[in-house]
Design a protein around this motif. Structure first.
Motif, mmCIF file in Angstrom:
data_model
loop_
_atom_site.group_PDB
_atom_site.id
_atom_site.type_symbol
_atom_site.label_atom_id
_atom_site.label_comp_id
_atom_site.label_asym_id
_atom_site.label_seq_id
_atom_site.Cartn_x
_atom_site.Cartn_y
_atom_site.Cartn_z
ATOM 1 N N ALA A 56 0.856 -1.162 0.137
ATOM 2 C CA ALA A 56 -0.195 -0.090 0.078
ATOM 3 C C ALA A 56 0.764 1.246 0.194
ATOM 4 O O ALA A 56 1.818 1.280 0.631
ATOM 5 N N ALA A 57 0.640 2.209 -0.850
ATOM 6 C CA ALA A 57 1.245 3.382 -1.025
ATOM 7 C C ALA A 57 1.315 4.310 0.211
ATOM 8 O O ALA A 57 0.370 3.972 1.079
ATOM 9 N N GLY A 58 2.500 4.962 0.552
ATOM 10 C CA GLY A 58 2.240 5.756 1.799
ATOM 11 C C GLY A 58 1.810 7.039 1.476
ATOM 12 O O GLY A 58 1.095 7.541 0.485
ATOM 13 N N ALA A 59 1.702 8.038 2.396
ATOM 14 C CA ALA A 59 1.277 9.251 2.415
ATOM 15 C C ALA A 59 1.701 10.164 1.273
ATOM 16 O O ALA A 59 1.020 10.954 0.338
ATOM 17 N N ASN A 60 3.011 9.898 0.425
ATOM 18 C CA ASN A 60 3.600 10.593 -0.435
ATOM 19 C C ASN A 60 3.534 9.678 -1.514
ATOM 20 O O ASN A 60 4.003 10.156 -2.609
ATOM 21 N N GLY A 61 2.706 8.650 -1.694
ATOM 22 C CA GLY A 61 2.431 7.894 -2.867
ATOM 23 C C GLY A 61 3.134 6.799 -3.194
ATOM 24 O O GLY A 61 3.029 6.203 -4.083
ATOM 25 N N ALA A 63 5.083 3.518 -3.163
ATOM 26 C CA ALA A 63 4.569 2.112 -2.329
ATOM 27 C C ALA A 63 5.969 1.102 -1.862
ATOM 28 O O ALA A 63 5.823 0.595 -0.920
ATOM 29 N N VAL A 64 6.897 1.513 -2.841
ATOM 30 C CA VAL A 64 8.192 0.624 -2.384
ATOM 31 C C VAL A 64 9.299 1.185 -3.189
ATOM 32 O O VAL A 64 8.960 1.881 -4.258
ATOM 33 N N ARG A 65 10.369 1.167 -2.633
ATOM 34 C CA ARG A 65 11.658 1.657 -3.585
ATOM 35 C C ARG A 65 12.737 0.404 -3.587
ATOM 36 O O ARG A 65 12.651 -0.437 -2.796
ATOM 37 N N PHE A 66 13.490 0.435 -4.695
ATOM 38 C CA PHE A 66 14.601 -0.706 -5.052
ATOM 39 C C PHE A 66 15.661 -0.051 -5.622
ATOM 40 O O PHE A 66 15.373 1.074 -6.250
#
Length: 815
Positions: A56-61, A63-66
């Protein structure tokens, strides 16, 4: 770790809303195979889909980083393009951002740090651009807020830069005719590109997956046409790696110019006032001792390199041996068992980011080998090392050794066995390229200090025994003193303060370091910065090499061929022997207008650059002029018939690009050989940049070598009263080269005017001399239009065969 495929059953839903209404079965995955690891993933072989389930995306939109990088599983096979199996693209911080019904793949920009931001913050400063490289529809939103997205289109994006590489060499002749390089107008064809679902492999820290990408053009060049079955459509298998962001605990090492290496730039706007906001972290692996401290200790996770099992024996064993040299440097730095080398086990994917690989690549022509890194752009931490070794370099080396000692030595096991020497070179090459992936840059001064580093470019050290070339000491074995100092600085020092002491110690004992910028071009000013040179003094080494070259030429003949080998192969084998001195010419020329300088820091010593002494510059000029004599540039008459044997068979680009070009078909032209030999020296000596430095040094010190002296000595040495055709050709080449330098837009005004005045003087003398060639040349030099034409024709008609692994001065680089 292996994961069992699981078929997920259920009804395929038409919309995210329907998916949300049935959380128990997740029917969106109907007919797919799950391969969970770093992310929950599903592949749909029937429909060609690759589904990622993003948190689920956070407040800043976000969802995940790689970390993300793309690489080539299959190559083009054309050396100049660098489109090789194992080539990797840039490493990016990839964020998946939810935007309404879309998911964006966004490359973030951690190079620019927001004021006060933590080093590991991947987002960077909002004042600087990011790059959205793809946007796809949300396939489904699951009850916990996670989203399903089909990545198949993303995987076909050109994230390696294939199109740019295919188009980089278009119409090199500048004629508007068919392109001479890879081609022009190549672009990705989406209809002929697709992801490969069954290729996906998911692990706890990474996901690996392939796609087919096809590039099309109506104007493919000769490099593509020589290889591709349908040159207008060229296909590649492109690999993508999604990697978990490295966690805390890695200590970035600030870059030190005295030691060099590869670095990751950071622009930190939180730097104190008065400090530069631009800084660099030196790239290195995370290497931690089990027992912290200065005492030797085993490591928590060793650095392991795997040699491509495609490399044939005995090359494979040579690579294991040579790459293993680095273990000595790590042991000396206090890391026990920190570095080891193995052959790649069966079933291991060399593109899997968890493995450091030395690839063995075949190409249609010889080319560079190179080392690459997948690096965390936030910190400089190396995640994976990837080497590409070109297989034909070894075969080209053997060609050179056969030309020196004869083909009868092949596979004898003697000191002069070309295969034995080639394997010694392969050990050094393996260590060199892996050194790049460990974080170490070239050191082109190492050859002047007793082979102090494998990070130099080593020529074979050719001795003379009984007047014959000898290769018993062709290449060094083992790691050098500079390499040990580099490992101690980059890995052994526990912090920046300790690293500073290591760097200072290297400077204090007189270790030299010259990197690419001050070495690679033939006209650089650093006297110690030569490529493929040898010996403590480039000036005296050129004199020695000319003696070796003459001995090799005098012995050259049919003995350089194996029984039954086409005599036409002599033409190819002769070229590197005829030009055996080319790198020492360039190295010696760097003393003229040159200086001795280092990458100093304030208070560290050696801050001031020192011009090369006038005596050394004049000594360099003398040895360079000796390479322009008829004796140095005369091909023995007995060789001309042997070198005129024609080749019969299908086109062989590998053969064709290695030859001296003549106007007589296969008939060898000794004057073209003289032209090429002269051009090597004249191009180095008369470089506009070099002459500008000579002029500037002479303006400060009138006793220093000046441009007038160079021109007068050059003319006196080459423009003589001899009437033979070789002497006339040398004189012609010299005078036209001087005219080309005077007319070159980059030549400084005072140098151009000085040369022009001297040319007018000598041209007037020749025009009045009365003999045919001198009078004609003199008149042409005196008439501006005729002189301009002369210069243009001279530059076009003297192609110098490739020198470095391919391309001569084409700019290709060993990384």
């Amino acid at each position: 770790m292996r994961f069992t495929d699981a078929i997920v059953t259920g009804m395929l839903l038409a919309s995210p809303a329907m998916a949300k209404s049935d959380p128990s079965t997740k029917p969106v995955f109907k007919g797919t195979v799950s391969r969970d690891g770093l992310l929950p993933t599903h592949i749909d072989k029937t429909n060609g889909r690759i589904l990622f389930t993003l948190p689920a995306a956070g407040a800043n939109g976000v969802a995940v980083r790689f970390l993300f990088t793309a690489s080539l599983r299959t190559g083009l096979g054309a050396a100049p393009t660098f489109l090789d199996r194992g080539r990797i693209g840039a490493t990016q911080v990839l964020a998946f951002r939810r935007i309404g019904k879309k998911v964006a793949a966004q490359f973030e920009n951690p190079r620019f740090r927001a004021t006060g931001a933590d080093t590991l913050d991947p987002s960077g400063s909002a004042d600087f651009a990011t790059s959205i490289v793809w946007m796809g529809d949300v396939v489904a939103t699951l009850p916990d807020g996670s989203v399903v997205v089909d990545m198949s289109d993303f995987l076909t994006e050109d994230l390696v830069g294939i199109a740019d590489s295919l188009n980089q060499s278009s119409d090199t002749a500048g004629t508007g005719d068919a392109p001479q390089g890879a081609g022009k107008g190549f672009h990705r064809d989406a209809k002929l590109s697709a992801a490969v679902p069954e290729s996906l492999k998911a692990f706890p820290q990474n996901i690996e997956v392939d796609a087919i990408q096809t590039y099309v053009s109506d104007t493919p060049g000769d490099e593509v046409s020589n290889i591709a079955p349908e040159p207008k459509r060229v296909s590649f298998t492109v690999h993508a790696s999604f990697v978990a962001l490295p966690g805390p605990g890695f200590e970035p090492r600030h870059f030190d110019p005295r030691m060099g290496g590869f670095s990751t730039q950071q622009v930190n706007f939180a730097a104190p006032l008065g400090k530069d906001v631009v800084g660099d972290f030196a790239n290195r692996f995370r290497l931690e001792k089990v027992i912290p401290g200065a005492a030797p200790s085993p490591v928590k996770k060793p650095i392991v390199y795997y040699i491509d099992s495609r490399a044939p024996q005995p090359i494979q064993d040579a690579l294991v041996d040579g790459v293993s040299w680095w273990s000595d440097a790590f042991t000396a730095a206090g890391f026990v068992g920190a570095f080891r080398v193995e052959t790649l086990p069966t079933g291991v994917d060399p593109l899997d980011v968890r493995y450091n690989i030395v690839n063995w690549d075949d190409r249609a022509t010889r080319g560079w080998s190179y080392g690459q890194e997948i690096v965390d752009p936030r910190t400089g931490e190396i995640v994976k090392g990837m080497v590409v070794l070109g297989s034909l370099r070894t075969r080209q080396d053997i060609q050179i050794y056969e030309g020196l000692v004869g083909a009868s030595e092949i596979n004898t096991g003697s000191a002069n066995d070309p295969v034995r020497v080639a394997l010694a070179r392969m050990r050094q090459l393996g260590a060199h390229e892996v050194g790049h992936t460990l974080g170490f840059a070239h050191n082109f001064a190492a050859s002047t200090q007793a082979r102090a580093s494998v990070m130099d470019y080593p020529p074979p050290r050719i001795g003379l025994v009984g007047g014959k070339p000898d290769l018993s000491d062709a290449y060094a074995a083992g790691i050098g003193a500079w390499d040990k100092a580099s490992v101690a600085w980059l890995y052994g020092a526990p912090d920046d303060a300790a690293a500073d002491m290591v760097a200072k110690a290297a400077v204090d004992v007189g270790m030299r370091y010259v990197h690419d910028t001050d070495a690679r071009s033939p006209d650089t000013a650093q006297r110690w910065g030569g490529l493929w040179d040898d010996g403590a003094n480039p000036i005296t080494e050129l004199t020695r090499m000319m003696t070796v070259r003459r001995a090799a030429i005098d012995r050259f003949g049919l003995a350089m061929l194996e029984p039954g080998e086409p005599v036409a192969d002599l033409r190819r084998r002769f070229v590197p022997i005829w030009l055996l001195h080319r790198y020492e010419v360039i190295a010696a020329a760097k003393s003229i207008g040159g200086a001795d300088f280092s990458y100093a820091v304030a208070g560290g010593g050696n801050e001031a650059a020192q011009p090369v002494s006038a005596s050394d510059q004049r000594a360099a000029l003398e040895v360079l002029l000796a390479t322009l004599t008829p004796e140095a540039l005369r091909v023995p008459d007995r060789l001309i018939p042997l070198l005129s044997s024609p080749r019969n068979g299908s086109d062989n680009r590998q053969f064709a690009i290695e030859l001296l070009s003549t106007a007589h078909g296969p008939l060898f032209d000794p004057l073209v050989a003289a032209d090429v030999g002269a051009e090597i020296t004249l191009g180095s000596l008369l470089s506009p940049a070099r002459l500008a430095r000579v002029s500037a040094q002479h303006a400060i010190d009138s006793s220093a070598l000046g441009v007038q002296e160079i021109v007068d000595r050059l003319i006196a040495a080459t423009v003589t009263a001899r009437s033979d055709s070789l002497s006339q050709r040398i004189a012609y080449r010299t005078l036209v080269s001087l005219a080309a330098t005077a007319d070159n837009r980059t030549t400084t005004p005072e140098v151009a005017l000085l040369i022009d005045a001297r040319l007018v003087s000598i041209a007037s003398m020749l025009a009045n001399r009365g003999d045919g060639w001198g009078a004609s040349l003199g008149r042409k030099l005196l008439i501006p239009e005729a002189r301009a034409k002369l210069v243009t024709e001279q530059q076009r008609n003297v192609p110098v065969p490739p020198a470095d692994p391919i391309g001569g001065d084409s700019g290709y680089m060993d990384f």
